[in-house]
Design a protein around this motif. Structure first.
Motif, PDB file in Angstrom:
ATOM      1  N   LEU A  86      17.864  60.928  39.327  1.00 25.98           N
ATOM      2  CA  LEU A  86      16.942  60.191  40.184  1.00 25.98           C
ATOM      3  C   LEU A  86      15.589  60.076  39.479  1.00 25.98           C
ATOM      4  CD1 LEU A  86      17.827  62.110  43.458  1.00 25.98           C
ATOM      5  CD2 LEU A  86      18.560  59.804  42.857  1.00 25.98           C
ATOM      6  N   GLU A  87      15.061  58.881  39.457  1.00 29.08           N
ATOM      7  CA  GLU A  87      13.763  58.680  38.812  1.00 29.08           C
ATOM      8  C   GLU A  87      12.787  58.073  39.801  1.00 29.08           C
ATOM      9  OE1 GLU A  87      13.546  56.767  34.988  1.00 29.08           O
ATOM     10  OE2 GLU A  87      15.453  57.624  34.381  1.00 29.08           O
ATOM     11  N   PRO A  88      12.075  58.879  40.558  1.00 28.92           N
ATOM     12  CA  PRO A  88      11.143  58.333  41.540  1.00 28.92           C
ATOM     13  C   PRO A  88      10.008  57.594  40.850  1.00 28.92           C
ATOM     14  CG  PRO A  88      10.791  60.675  41.275  1.00 28.92           C
ATOM     15  CD  PRO A  88      12.020  60.344  40.491  1.00 28.92           C
ATOM     16  N   LYS A  89       9.543  56.536  41.486  1.00 26.17           N
ATOM     17  CA  LYS A  89       8.461  55.743  40.908  1.00 26.17           C
ATOM     18  C   LYS A  89       7.094  56.188  41.446  1.00 26.17           C
ATOM     19  CE  LYS A  89      10.830  52.456  38.638  1.00 26.17           C
ATOM     20  NZ  LYS A  89      12.056  53.280  38.596  1.00 26.17           N
ATOM     21  N   SER A  90       7.103  57.057  42.455  1.00 27.04           N
ATOM     22  CA  SER A  90       5.827  57.482  43.009  1.00 27.04           C
ATOM     23  C   SER A  90       6.004  58.860  43.627  1.00 27.04           C
ATOM     24  CB  SER A  90       5.373  56.504  44.088  1.00 27.04           C
ATOM     25  OG  SER A  90       6.211  56.650  45.209  1.00 27.04           O
ATOM     26  N   ALA A  91       4.884  59.430  43.988  1.00 29.12           N
ATOM     27  CA  ALA A  91       4.898  60.766  44.574  1.00 29.12           C
ATOM     28  C   ALA A  91       5.703  60.768  45.873  1.00 29.12           C
ATOM     29  CB  ALA A  91       3.468  61.219  44.833  1.00 29.12           C
ATOM     30  N   ALA A  92       5.374  59.842  46.774  1.00 35.63           N
ATOM     31  CA  ALA A  92       6.044  59.846  48.067  1.00 35.63           C
ATOM     32  C   ALA A  92       7.548  59.631  47.901  1.00 35.63           C
ATOM     33  CB  ALA A  92       5.446  58.760  48.958  1.00 35.63           C
ATOM     34  N   GLU A  93       7.918  58.768  46.963  1.00 42.53           N
ATOM     35  CA  GLU A  93       9.336  58.527  46.759  1.00 42.53           C
ATOM     36  C   GLU A  93      10.036  59.790  46.268  1.00 42.53           C
ATOM     37  OE1 GLU A  93      10.218  55.137  44.312  1.00 42.53           O
ATOM     38  OE2 GLU A  93      12.367  55.515  44.423  1.00 42.53           O
ATOM     39  N   ALA A  94       9.344  60.557  45.443  1.00 40.67           N
ATOM     40  CA  ALA A  94       9.921  61.806  44.953  1.00 40.67           C
ATOM     41  C   ALA A  94      10.240  62.732  46.118  1.00 40.67           C
ATOM     42  CB  ALA A  94       8.953  62.481  43.987  1.00 40.67           C
ATOM     43  N   VAL A  95       9.303  62.814  47.043  1.00 40.28           N
ATOM     44  CA  VAL A  95       9.500  63.735  48.164  1.00 40.28           C
ATOM     45  C   VAL A  95      10.646  63.251  49.062  1.00 40.28           C
ATOM     46  CG1 VAL A  95       8.405  64.776  50.186  1.00 40.28           C
ATOM     47  CG2 VAL A  95       7.099  64.474  48.076  1.00 40.28           C
ATOM     48  N   LEU A 129      14.852  57.626  30.596  1.00 45.35           N
ATOM     49  CA  LEU A 129      15.583  58.891  30.541  1.00 45.35           C
ATOM     50  C   LEU A 129      17.059  58.669  30.744  1.00 45.35           C
ATOM     51  CD1 LEU A 129      13.723  61.638  32.539  1.00 45.35           C
ATOM     52  CD2 LEU A 129      14.486  61.698  30.184  1.00 45.35           C
ATOM     53  N   ALA A 130      17.415  57.436  31.051  1.00 49.22           N
ATOM     54  CA  ALA A 130      18.764  57.154  31.535  1.00 49.22           C
ATOM     55  C   ALA A 130      19.852  57.804  30.693  1.00 49.22           C
ATOM     56  CB  ALA A 130      18.974  55.652  31.593  1.00 49.22           C
ATOM     57  N   ASP A 131      19.760  57.632  29.370  1.00 53.83           N
ATOM     58  CA  ASP A 131      20.859  58.180  28.566  1.00 53.83           C
ATOM     59  C   ASP A 131      20.532  59.575  28.066  1.00 53.83           C
ATOM     60  OD1 ASP A 131      18.820  57.302  27.006  1.00 53.83           O
ATOM     61  OD2 ASP A 131      20.096  56.669  25.348  1.00 53.83           O
ATOM     62  N   ILE A 174       7.796  63.389  27.363  1.00 51.21           N
ATOM     63  CA  ILE A 174       7.782  62.212  28.216  1.00 51.21           C
ATOM     64  C   ILE A 174       6.613  62.340  29.163  1.00 51.21           C
ATOM     65  CG2 ILE A 174       9.074  60.952  29.966  1.00 51.21           C
ATOM     66  CD1 ILE A 174      11.541  62.554  28.860  1.00 51.21           C
ATOM     67  N   LYS A 175       5.882  61.279  29.320  1.00 54.53           N
ATOM     68  CA  LYS A 175       4.813  61.322  30.319  1.00 54.53           C
ATOM     69  C   LYS A 175       4.949  60.110  31.218  1.00 54.53           C
ATOM     70  CE  LYS A 175       2.789  65.054  29.206  1.00 54.53           C
ATOM     71  NZ  LYS A 175       2.669  66.172  30.123  1.00 54.53           N
ATOM     72  N   ARG A 176       4.450  60.281  32.414  1.00 54.82           N
ATOM     73  CA  ARG A 176       4.415  59.136  33.317  1.00 54.82           C
ATOM     74  C   ARG A 176       3.025  58.528  33.301  1.00 54.82           C
ATOM     75  NH1 ARG A 176       8.877  59.970  36.800  1.00 54.82           N
ATOM     76  NH2 ARG A 176       9.428  62.161  36.783  1.00 54.82           N
ATOM     77  N   PHE A 177       2.961  57.233  33.084  1.00 56.00           N
ATOM     78  CA  PHE A 177       1.699  56.516  33.243  1.00 56.00           C
ATOM     79  C   PHE A 177       2.001  55.298  34.094  1.00 56.00           C
ATOM     80  CE2 PHE A 177       0.832  58.787  29.336  1.00 56.00           C
ATOM     81  CZ  PHE A 177      -0.487  59.169  29.494  1.00 56.00           C
ATOM     82  N   ASN A 178       1.150  55.029  35.037  1.00 58.58           N
ATOM     83  CA  ASN A 178       1.312  53.838  35.853  1.00 58.58           C
ATOM     84  C   ASN A 178       2.742  53.731  36.369  1.00 58.58           C
ATOM     85  OD1 ASN A 178      -1.328  53.209  34.978  1.00 58.58           O
ATOM     86  ND2 ASN A 178      -0.484  52.336  33.110  1.00 58.58           N
ATOM     87  N   SER A 203       9.301  69.210  44.854  1.00 59.96           N
ATOM     88  CA  SER A 203      10.250  68.175  45.251  1.00 59.96           C
ATOM     89  C   SER A 203      10.773  67.417  44.042  1.00 59.96           C
ATOM     90  CB  SER A 203       9.578  67.168  46.193  1.00 59.96           C
ATOM     91  OG  SER A 203       9.156  67.801  47.360  1.00 59.96           O
ATOM     92  N   ARG A 204       9.866  67.153  43.121  1.00 57.03           N
ATOM     93  CA  ARG A 204      10.223  66.295  41.990  1.00 57.03           C
ATOM     94  C   ARG A 204      11.026  67.034  40.933  1.00 57.03           C
ATOM     95  NH1 ARG A 204       5.158  63.505  39.790  1.00 57.03           N
ATOM     96  NH2 ARG A 204       4.726  65.648  39.201  1.00 57.03           N
ATOM     97  N   ALA A 205      10.792  68.351  40.812  1.00 60.46           N
ATOM     98  CA  ALA A 205      11.294  69.103  39.662  1.00 60.46           C
ATOM     99  C   ALA A 205      12.766  68.833  39.343  1.00 60.46           C
ATOM    100  CB  ALA A 205      11.070  70.596  39.886  1.00 60.46           C
ATOM    101  N   LEU A 206      13.617  68.892  40.346  1.00 59.31           N
ATOM    102  CA  LEU A 206      15.049  68.873  40.065  1.00 59.31           C
ATOM    103  C   LEU A 206      15.695  67.509  40.248  1.00 59.31           C
ATOM    104  CD1 LEU A 206      16.046  72.302  41.665  1.00 59.31           C
ATOM    105  CD2 LEU A 206      15.288  71.804  39.350  1.00 59.31           C
ATOM    106  N   LEU A 207      14.906  66.519  40.639  1.00 57.21           N
ATOM    107  CA  LEU A 207      15.498  65.192  40.875  1.00 57.21           C
ATOM    108  C   LEU A 207      16.229  64.680  39.636  1.00 57.21           C
ATOM    109  CD1 LEU A 207      12.683  63.361  42.890  1.00 57.21           C
ATOM    110  CD2 LEU A 207      14.722  64.499  43.753  1.00 57.21           C
ATOM    111  N   VAL A 208      15.646  64.969  38.481  1.00 59.09           N
ATOM    112  CA  VAL A 208      16.187  64.444  37.233  1.00 59.09           C
ATOM    113  C   VAL A 208      17.620  64.935  36.980  1.00 59.09           C
ATOM    114  CG1 VAL A 208      15.109  66.292  35.912  1.00 59.09           C
ATOM    115  CG2 VAL A 208      15.693  64.171  34.771  1.00 59.09           C
ATOM    116  N   THR A 209      17.958  66.090  37.534  1.00 59.02           N
ATOM    117  CA  THR A 209      19.321  66.597  37.327  1.00 59.02           C
ATOM    118  C   THR A 209      20.346  65.708  38.013  1.00 59.02           C
ATOM    119  OG1 THR A 209      19.274  67.982  39.301  1.00 59.02           O
ATOM    120  CG2 THR A 209      18.510  68.977  37.254  1.00 59.02           C
ATOM    121  N   LYS A 210      19.897  64.943  38.990  1.00 58.40           N
ATOM    122  CA  LYS A 210      20.819  64.031  39.662  1.00 58.40           C
ATOM    123  C   LYS A 210      20.593  62.588  39.230  1.00 58.40           C
ATOM    124  CE  LYS A 210      21.539  66.876  43.723  1.00 58.40           C
ATOM    125  NZ  LYS A 210      22.393  66.796  44.901  1.00 58.40           N
TER     126      LYS A 210
END
Lengths: 265, 698
Positions: free
Chosen positions: B541-550, B492-494, B405-409, B532-539
């Motif tokens: 959470l899908e941040p749309k940007s860097a700042a949101e991840a933090v 990634l939802a499912d 999976i990659k993030r683009f835009n 900050s971003r690494a473990l968000l996916v375990t909950k």
């Protein structure tokens, strides 16, 4: 219900409106509107309600598209000649907005089927062209406590009002249909195509306002206009205590099938 | 009826036990997890579609008699509406069956002399081989022996064993947990033994354990390895549980020492030597019967098997390319092949269509490639895996892909990592090398160009990858954001649930790699972001940007699973203040530690909280209660306002929302529109070329 990214984009111009917002749009998406008549009035109503994202739209018409319709019934195209109006309309509505579920009812409305038909809808649009059916819709909606938008057009003129349960109804204004053949139908009198659009879009706006809960509806007011002069007038009227259908002691307790020749507007 | 391995006597009672569990589960008296613990080691997997199952049938070396194959096909006809599927580990699978039917299927398989036991879970898996008649008798005898042993069913992780008849290692002995390569030394038959290899997400080539072990030691060695693994393997973290991780954690010396002592103990037990019924040496005529994607309709396979019957029982193998190999039958007796060589040899794992670990729809990609490339007789191996767990064996491919999976835009895009140059052979085995990531949608065209210049020089491949690696904006080419064969936006939802969630680990590992790189490059900000971003996916959470991840990290981790003192580090990030590398590293190592302590249900230990009295100061920037954050940079007017408004609608009066906006039109319009709706703008400040706006809902 929460809006998808696509929906946020599609309905952004609604959501921006202070009186609509995300919640208002969600109400629209959850709304169910029945459009009676897929003709001159039904065409703009169906197009705008579909575009607005009204979740479920029922459309009633028995007729097939003929060449005289196309001058004003803009939901039907030349290629649709001979096709059932409801199917032609459904195709256009789904093309505008795949979010919308369109239910077609190809039938003649009568006292026997109208109550069953309207009971699942939140709001009814009268887009018909003749008095017997207009009275039938009015009486059925009053009895079933359904809000509806009345609409009528002839030549260059149009009139409309919105009924909510407990507010004035069509019979408060007009006790009963005019004598058979006393009024010319549009096939005899003619209609400027754009007038159908003017009135239909007012009805569509009323339906959307109702679903969102915004502003003031055309209740207890009859809005009429004359496109020749472009004068608009709003005539106040009240619920009539002696109205035979919505009055305190209604005399009409059963639906009536009046007789009159019909033409499609 | 001839069969290639003997079923253990215990199988009847095990099937009974399985049947009882299935009935209890269907009656609602036991939870799914209890059934699963027994079901998976029994070779019955749940497929991606809930309540549909797959039965994996053990075929040592892929051997099956025509009569057995007809039986399996009849089972598929009866219980499934899908083709039979042959796997890259030489098994056959019956797909898309109901749970209650799996019991009947297992019973009917047993009548055919076949078993699913050990088809999955932490067990001794199907033993594979290259089809050489020198090793096959060993594979059969070892299978018969191992599947009768109770401790084969409850290992720390799966144990994969492979045999090759010669140094070319077509049986993949050098990339399995335990591998045997047939040797003859001074007239004595034996094997060179390899240990602790494996593919998967963290592949490694096996190490040579013994140059030559006599044939009568095959069982003892296998038994000793199994015991060693059983005793010392990591049962807590299944992602580092395979034998190769034990090898690495103990070191070669200690590992060998412990294995020797196990072996000594095994020898003392004086287990009977494997009974080897040698195959009659034959000149074999081999014909590969190509299957596209390993699938074959039951009707077709029955027709084929009926045709083979007159030539005997020993005429069929399933091979690693998901094809059938027909032996000792004149080629002219077989009908012409329907699939070209290139696509017959091509392999795709089942992927996200049915596998709960899958990221990408690998089979759909191969179909799309077939559309574009048409037919080719090129003799090379294209291997595709839907995720980094290399069921598609992409590490061994001439041209391989695995799903990532990659993030683009700010959106997720289905992509594949290109792998090239995998080689298998004793002393020369080499895992394929990464050549870059391509969006799934670009791959068919990429391959057309690549095949035209194949075998290609490294530079040519790299420039071709460059050409195809671009992902256009969503608005310009939304197709890139959908996987092949899918009408759903890639998400990634499912994929965060499921039995092991490889996609999730892929993302997490990607961030830990980023952390290492950022530390090496002395970029503390990047360290903080990735940590900050690494473990968000375990909950989920899908941040749309860097700042949101933090911000999400701060909200969901700091003070809950990590010490509150880390808040100052992330605040510095959000406020664009200088962060020292030391600080960043401390945060990163705390996150890593937290990840290591994560349990299998993705839960982290909570820290003990000090109970603080007093009302929270909602106006303080960074306070956690009733505060939301969104990054609306890059979103044009009026969509930025639309989104702001939608967030405000979900909040309570007096809650605060912090947003980031671009300079220019956005900052000139959005705050004014927010105010016009009656909310309060508390703060607006310029950071570099964008703005941070804090508002309070009224």
């Amino acid at each position: 219900m929460s809006l998808t990214e696509d929906q946020i984009e599609r309905y952004s111009r609604h959501i921006i409106l202070q009186q609509v917002g995300g919640k208002g749009q969600e109400n629209i998406l959850a709304g169910k509107v029945l459009i009676i008549g897929a003709g001159g009035l039904g065409s703009p109503v169906a197009m705008y309600l579909a575009a607005a994202g009204v979740g479920t739209i029922g459309i009633v018409d028995f007729d097939k598209v003929d060449l005289t319709n196309l001058q004003r019934q803009i939901i039907h195209f030349t290629k649709d000649l001979g096709r059932e109006k409801v199917l032609s309309a459904k195709e256009k509505m789904e093309a505008i907005n795949p979010d919308v579920k369109v239910i077609t009812h190809q039938l003649w409305l009568s006292s026997a089927n109208i109550k069953e038909l309207i009971k699942d809808y939140d709001f009814i649009i009268d887009g018909t062209d003749n008095f017997p059916v207009k009275f039938l819709i009015n009486d059925a909606c009053v009895m079933e406590k359904k809000p509806f938008s009345h609409g009528g057009i002839l030549r260059f003129q149009g009139q409309t009002f919105t009924h909510l349960p407990g507010q004035a109804c069509y019979r408060c204004l007009f006790k009963e249909p005019p004598p058979k053949d006393a009024v010319p139908t549009c096939s005899q009198a003619g209609i400027l195509g754009a007038v159908a659009g003017m009135l239909g879009t007012i009805q569509a706006a009323e339906a959307l306002k109702f679903l969102v809960g915004a502003g003031e509806l055309l209740t207890n007011r009859l809005l009429s206009f004359d496109a020749l002069t472009m004068d608009y007038r709003s005539l106040k009227f009240k619920r009539n205590k002696n109205c035979p259908v919505c009055g305190d002691n209604p005399s009409i307790n059963k639906l009536i099938d009046y007789e009159q020749a019909v033409c499609s507007l | 009826m001839k069969q290639f391995y003997d079923l253990p006597k215990s199988l009847d009672s095990e099937i009974k036990e399985y049947e009882n569990l299935v009935n209890d589960y269907l009656a609602g008296t036991i939870p799914a997890v209890k059934l699963k613990a027994f079901r998976v080691p029994f070779g019955v997997y749940e497929q991606r579609e809930n309540e549909t199952y797959m039965c994996r049938v053990r075929l040592p070396c892929g051997a099956i008699t025509p009569e057995q194959l007809i039986g399996v096909a009849r089972i598929a006809e009866k219980y499934s509406d899908r083709p039979l599927h042959f796997t890259t580990r030489q098994e056959v699978q019956v797909h898309h069956v109901k749970l209650k039917d799996t019991v009947a299927i297992i019973k009917e398989l047993k009548a055919l002399g076949l078993a699913t036991r050990g088809g999955g879970g932490n067990t001794v898996r199907n033993i594979i081989g290259d089809g050489s008649s020198l090793i096959e008798p060993f594979v059969r005898a070892l299978t018969t022996r191992l599947i009768a042993e109770k401790d084969s069913w409850n290992l720390p992780r799966k144990l994969k064993i492979a045999f090759s008849g010669d140094s070319s290692d077509k049986g993949l002995a050098t990339v399995n947990d335990l591998g045997f390569i047939y040797k003859k030394q001074s007239g004595q038959i034996g094997f060179t033994v390899y240990i602790a290899g494996g593919l998967g997400a963290n592949p490694r080539l096996a190490k040579k354990l013994y140059d030559f072990a006599p044939a009568n030691e095959v069982y003892n060695i296998s038994r000793a390895v199994k015991q060693l693994f059983d005793k010392y393997g990591n049962r807590k973290n299944k992602h580092v549980a395979r034998l190769r991780f034990l090898f690495e954690s103990l070191g070669a010396k200690e590992f060998t020492k412990r294995l020797d002592s196990e072996l000594k103990e095994v020898r003392q037990q004086q287990y009977p030597v494997l009974e080897i019924k040698a195959d009659q040496a034959k000149t074999e005529e081999l014909t590969e019967y190509y299957l596209f994607l390993g699938d074959i309709e039951p009707r077709e396979v029955i027709k084929l098997a009926e045709k083979l019957k007159p030539y005997g029982d020993d005429v069929l193998r399933a091979n690693f390319n998901q094809n059938l190999v027909i032996r000792n039958v004149p080629a002219k007796a077989l009908s012409a092949r329907k699939v070209s060589r290139f696509f017959g040899q091509a392999v795709a794992c089942t992927g996200a269509a049915t596998c709960r670990l899958g990221i990408c729809l690998s089979r759909e990609l191969l179909k799309a490639i077939k559309e574009e490339v048409k037919d080719s007789d090129l003799d090379l191996n294209l291997k595709i895996s839907g995720c980094p767990n290399s069921c598609g064996q992409h590490h061994l491919a001439d041209i391989g892909f695995y799903g990532v999976i990659k993030r683009f835009n700010d959106r997720l895009v289905p992509c594949y990592q290109l792998m090239m140059g995998g080689v298998v052979g004793e002393g020369k085995s080499r895992l394929a090398e990464k050549f870059g990531v391509l969006p799934a949608k670009a791959i068919p065209n990429f391959l057309v160009e690549l095949l035209a210049i194949y075998p290609a020089k490294r530079e040519a491949v790299i420039s071709l990858v460059d050409k195809y690696s671009q992902v256009p904006e969503f608005t310009q080419a939304p197709g890139f954001y959908y996987d092949w064969g899918s009408t759903q936006l890639f998400s990634l939802a499912d994929k965060t649930e499921g039995e092991c969630s490889a996609g999730m680990y892929d993302l997490i590992n990607w961030d830990f790699t980023n952390i290492e790189q950022a530390i090496a490059n002395n970029e503390p900000d990047q360290v903080v972001l990735s940590a900050s971003r690494a473990l968000l996916v375990t909950k989920g959470l899908e941040p749309k940007s860097a700042a949101e991840a933090v911000v999400l990290f701060k909200q969901h981790f700091i003070g809950q699973h990590l010490d509150s003192s880390f808040a100052s580090t992330v605040d510095k990030y959000l406020n664009r203040e200088k962060i020292t590398l030391q600080e960043a590293k401390e945060l990163a190592s705390a996150v890593k530690k937290l990840y290591d302590s994560m349990d299998n249900s993705l839960k982290f230990p909570e820290i003990e909280k000090e109970v603080k009295q007093g009302s929270p100061d909602t106006k303080t920037v960074g306070s956690q209660a009733s505060r939301e954050f969104r990054d609306f940079r890059g979103i044009v007017c009026p969509m930025n306002f639309v989104k702001t408004k939608l967030v405000l609608e979900t909040m309570n009066v007096n809650d605060q929302l912090e947003i980031l906006l671009d300079d220019g039109e956005p900052i000139n319009n959005v705050p004014a529109s927010v105010r016009a709706e009656g909310h309060e703008i508390i703060k607006r400040e310029k950071i570099d070329n964008y703005w941070r706006v804090v508002m309070e809902k009224h």
